[in-house]
Scaffold this active site. Structure first.
Site, PDB file in Angstrom:
ATOM      1  N   HIS A  59       0.858  -1.185   0.000  1.00 41.41           N
ATOM      2  CA  HIS A  59       0.000   0.000   0.000  1.00 41.41           C
ATOM      3  C   HIS A  59       0.896   1.239   0.000  1.00 41.41           C
ATOM      4  O   HIS A  59       2.031   1.201   0.502  1.00 41.41           O
ATOM      5  CB  HIS A  59      -0.892   0.018   1.236  1.00 41.41           C
ATOM      6  CG  HIS A  59      -1.975  -1.007   1.209  1.00 41.41           C
ATOM      7  ND1 HIS A  59      -3.073  -0.941   2.041  1.00 41.41           N
ATOM      8  CD2 HIS A  59      -2.140  -2.127   0.470  1.00 41.41           C
ATOM      9  CE1 HIS A  59      -3.869  -1.970   1.819  1.00 41.41           C
ATOM     10  NE2 HIS A  59      -3.317  -2.715   0.875  1.00 41.41           N
ATOM     11  N   GLU A  61       0.951   3.889   1.814  1.00 41.39           N
ATOM     12  CA  GLU A  61       1.436   4.301   3.130  1.00 41.39           C
ATOM     13  C   GLU A  61       2.623   3.458   3.588  1.00 41.39           C
ATOM     14  O   GLU A  61       3.622   3.982   4.085  1.00 41.39           O
ATOM     15  CB  GLU A  61       0.330   4.177   4.193  1.00 41.39           C
ATOM     16  CG  GLU A  61      -0.910   4.963   3.902  1.00 41.39           C
ATOM     17  CD  GLU A  61      -1.999   4.172   3.210  1.00 41.39           C
ATOM     18  OE1 GLU A  61      -3.171   4.331   3.594  1.00 41.39           O
ATOM     19  OE2 GLU A  61      -1.695   3.387   2.283  1.00 41.39           O
ATOM     20  N   CYS A  89      -6.188   1.900   5.785  1.00 41.92           N
ATOM     21  CA  CYS A  89      -6.810   0.655   6.225  1.00 41.92           C
ATOM     22  C   CYS A  89      -6.224   0.271   7.589  1.00 41.92           C
ATOM     23  O   CYS A  89      -5.254   0.886   8.052  1.00 41.92           O
ATOM     24  CB  CYS A  89      -6.561  -0.442   5.193  1.00 41.92           C
ATOM     25  SG  CYS A  89      -4.854  -1.045   5.161  1.00 41.92           S
ATOM     26  N   CYS A  92      -2.392  -0.369   7.499  1.00 38.16           N
ATOM     27  CA  CYS A  92      -1.606   0.859   7.383  1.00 38.16           C
ATOM     28  C   CYS A  92      -1.683   1.696   8.652  1.00 38.16           C
ATOM     29  O   CYS A  92      -0.686   2.291   9.063  1.00 38.16           O
ATOM     30  CB  CYS A  92      -2.056   1.655   6.161  1.00 38.16           C
ATOM     31  SG  CYS A  92      -1.642   0.817   4.606  1.00 38.16           S
TER      32      CYS A  92
END
Length: 157
Positions: A59, A61, A89, A92
């Site tokens: 992801h 992040e 999410c 993260c």
């Protein structure tokens, strides 16, 4: 106080949006993130790479945090801010807490998969060892439009 009304606030969300657009051009879900030091230096930036890397943890992040930690030579990003185009999410959010990010700025909310204001609400959990200051709605319209257009194109709408 909303950060955009602060006297010395400078948003780095445009850099995160650029990362999201780059992710979209690679066929990834258009989410981008940047890590910024207290001095305003971007030390980590990334867009989603889950498909390109065949990695469900890639992801934006996570990738930006990894890059910033490598750049700064530390597993802690104390004093740093993270700008991300979509509400993080739970995975993260956990990484944000572990990295000791001081401030989190995000654009669009994610009622389906969010882990900050929606869903798991990681930072309110008693086992969360660090909670950043959270500011939502930064460039929300631009971030939401990017995501909406991406998914509409995928669905053929």
């Amino acid at each position: 106080m909303h950060p955009s009304r602060g006297m010395d606030f400078t948003s780095h969300m445009e850099a995160a949006l650029e990362e999201a657009r780059a992710a979209q051009s690679r066929g990834e879900v258009p989410v981008g993130a940047v890590v910024v030091t207290q001095a305003g230096e971007i030390v980590g930036s990334a867009g989603n790479r889950t498909r390109a890397d065949n990695d469900p943890t890639a992801h934006a992040e996570i990738l930006a945090i990894r890059q910033a930690c490598a750049h700064l030579g530390s597993e802690r990003l104390t004093g740093c801010a993270l700008y991300v185009t979509l509400e993080p999410c739970p995975m993260c959010a956990g990484a944000i807490a572990a990295a000791r990010i001081a401030k989190l700025y995000y654009g669009a909310s994610d009622p389906k998969s969010g882990g900050v204001a929606s869903g798991a609400r990681v930072f309110t959990h008693p086992q969360c060892h660090h909670t950043p200051e959270v500011f939502d709605g930064i460039s929300e319209r631009a971030a939401a439009t990017l995501l909406r257009d991406f998914f509409a194109g995928r669905r053929g709408l």
